[in-house]
Design an enzyme around this catalytic site. Structure first.
Site, PDB file in Angstrom:
ATOM      1  N   CYS A 184       0.814  -1.220   0.000  1.00 58.87           N
ATOM      2  CA  CYS A 184       0.000   0.000   0.000  1.00 58.87           C
ATOM      3  C   CYS A 184       0.844   1.265   0.000  1.00 58.87           C
ATOM      4  CB  CYS A 184      -0.979  -0.014   1.176  1.00 58.87           C
ATOM      5  SG  CYS A 184      -0.206  -0.020   2.816  1.00 58.87           S
TER       6      CYS A 184
ATOM      7  N   HIS B  63      -2.510   1.054   6.898  1.00 60.93           N
ATOM      8  CA  HIS B  63      -2.824   1.065   5.472  1.00 60.93           C
ATOM      9  C   HIS B  63      -2.910   2.499   4.970  1.00 60.93           C
ATOM     10  CE1 HIS B  63      -4.238  -0.723   1.757  1.00 60.93           C
ATOM     11  NE2 HIS B  63      -5.326   0.021   1.753  1.00 60.93           N
TER      12      HIS B  63
ATOM     13  N   HIS C  27      -5.942   2.133  -4.027  1.00 61.56           N
ATOM     14  CA  HIS C  27      -5.022   1.578  -3.028  1.00 61.56           C
ATOM     15  C   HIS C  27      -4.618   0.168  -3.423  1.00 61.56           C
ATOM     16  CE1 HIS C  27      -8.246  -0.738  -0.557  1.00 61.56           C
ATOM     17  NE2 HIS C  27      -8.793  -0.368  -1.697  1.00 61.56           N
TER      18      HIS C  27
END
Length: 392
Positions: free
Chosen positions: A278, A333, A345
């Protein structure tokens, strides 16, 4: 660790002055407590700064403070605080060199948390990336990347460079891959066969123009790789590095690269368009715009201008969204915001979702906050490549 003699021993002058060769256990404990405090203040993130310094007594009962650090400022802080506390010691602190260099020689080199292939992959670095070499003993080299990340890389993935060679590289005519998709370097200006490939390259790889020649032949530039291999690359897939570095903040550029990777698999530690995690998606996308971000989501979350989760409607294209544990606030994240609550993402694969609870693309992972990178270039953790001394 050795037991300390109970009788007073000869005073010996070494390091920073006279220290008691019969150092008491209390002195060792006090020194280690000071080291802990210095580490917290000067090297809180082990991903960025090596602080492997301890206090102990040697075979003669002498108090020794030694180990390794990546920063001279850390070593100086240790010495200052120990002296202020009146602790006499032998200085055995090694500061890793700042004048040893290497460059990545393969499209995407894997850097690990330890010097073995079974160790966790910490990050990656792409071809042409300059690396500071902390230690180059054996098969694994201990290196630092331009964003400050410290890890181990196989020696076969890099090529050593002298300071003079790095200075020459920084002033050379160079090209950087701007194509969102993998390209090839071929043996000749016209061949395209699978047996004519020198290497593949990914977005952000840096090559040098042979003899400074930036004139294309048959639509290709003649280029040299960091390890001396040469070949031809399509001119429309690269750009002069100074043009790339001169870019201003461009959210469309950042998002275009991110969206071009849609469907690309998630890879823990991955940081190239081949596969990425990520925070790797954020870094690769921003690097295409000439901006170097911190490596991990938890680091990126502490940069830029903070925007609270409840104010997500104030987010702008290119802002970074952070998700994680709602109770502890721990970031796990990161995503890149686009518009109307939508973001891109890397989670399982690169894909699109929404932070808007009313959207069918909404994910329930707790949204913690966002940060704005735009307008914060030059602040901690957000660096224009054109201002990074390793590149220019």
């Amino acid at each position: 660790m050795h037991k300390i003699a109970k009788t007073a021993l000869l005073m010996l002058s070494i390091g920073f002055g006279t220290f008691n060769m019969a150092a008491a256990p209390a002195a060792v404990e006090k020194a280690n407590n000071i080291l802990t405090a210095v580490k917290k203040a000067e090297a809180p993130d082990a991903r960025q700064v090596v602080f492997d310094i301890k206090a102990w007594t040697n075979a003669k009962g002498q108090l020794v403070v030694g180990g390794n650090t990546s920063e001279l400022a850390v070593r100086n802080a240790v010495v200052t605080e120990l002296n202020k506390a009146g602790i006499k010691f032998a200085d055995s602190i090694n500061v890793y060199p700042t004048d040893r260099w290497a460059q990545v020689r393969i499209p995407a080199a894997s850097l690990r948390t330890g010097g073995r292939h079974a160790a966790e992959m910490a990050t990656q670095a792409i071809l042409g990336t300059p690396l500071r070499v902390l230690d180059s003993t054996g098969e694994w080299w201990y290196v630092q990347t331009p964003d400050g990340y410290i890890a181990y890389v196989p020696s076969t993935s890099v090529v050593a460079k002298t300071p003079a060679e790095m200075e020459q590289w920084r002033s050379a005519r160079r090209f950087i891959v701007t194509s969102p998709y993998q390209i090839r370097v071929y043996n000749t200006p016209t061949t395209t066969g699978v047996r004519e490939v020198v290497t593949d390259l990914v977005n952000g790889c840096i090559v040098t123009a042979v003899d400074g020649n930036t004139t294309a032949t048959e639509g290709r530039y003649f280029v040299e790789l960091p390890d001396g291999r040469r070949g031809y690359v399509d001119a429309d897939a690269v750009a002069p590095i100074e043009e790339w570095a001169a870019q201003n903040f461009n959210p469309d550029q950042i998002l275009d690269i991110a969206y071009s990777m849609e469907g690309t698999p998630y890879l823990w530690g991955g940081m190239s368009t081949k596969a990425l995690d990520c925070s790797g998606l954020a870094k690769v996308s921003y690097f295409s715009n000439g901006i170097i971000l911190m490596r991990d989501a938890s680091q990126q979350a502490l940069t830029g201008t903070r925007i609270e989760a409840k104010d997500w409607r104030n987010c702008q294209a290119g802002d970074l969204l952070f998700f994680g544990n709602a109770k502890t606030g721990k970031v796990t994240h990161v995503a890149i915001y686009d518009h109307d609550g939508n973001y891109v993402h890397s989670s399982g694969r690169v894909k699109r979702n929404s932070v808007d609870p009313e959207s069918p693309a909404y994910l329930t992972t707790p949204f913690l906050h966002a940060v704005r990178i735009a307008g914060n270039e030059g602040t901690r953790g957000i660096t224009h490549a054109r201002n990074h001394p390793w590149y220019f």
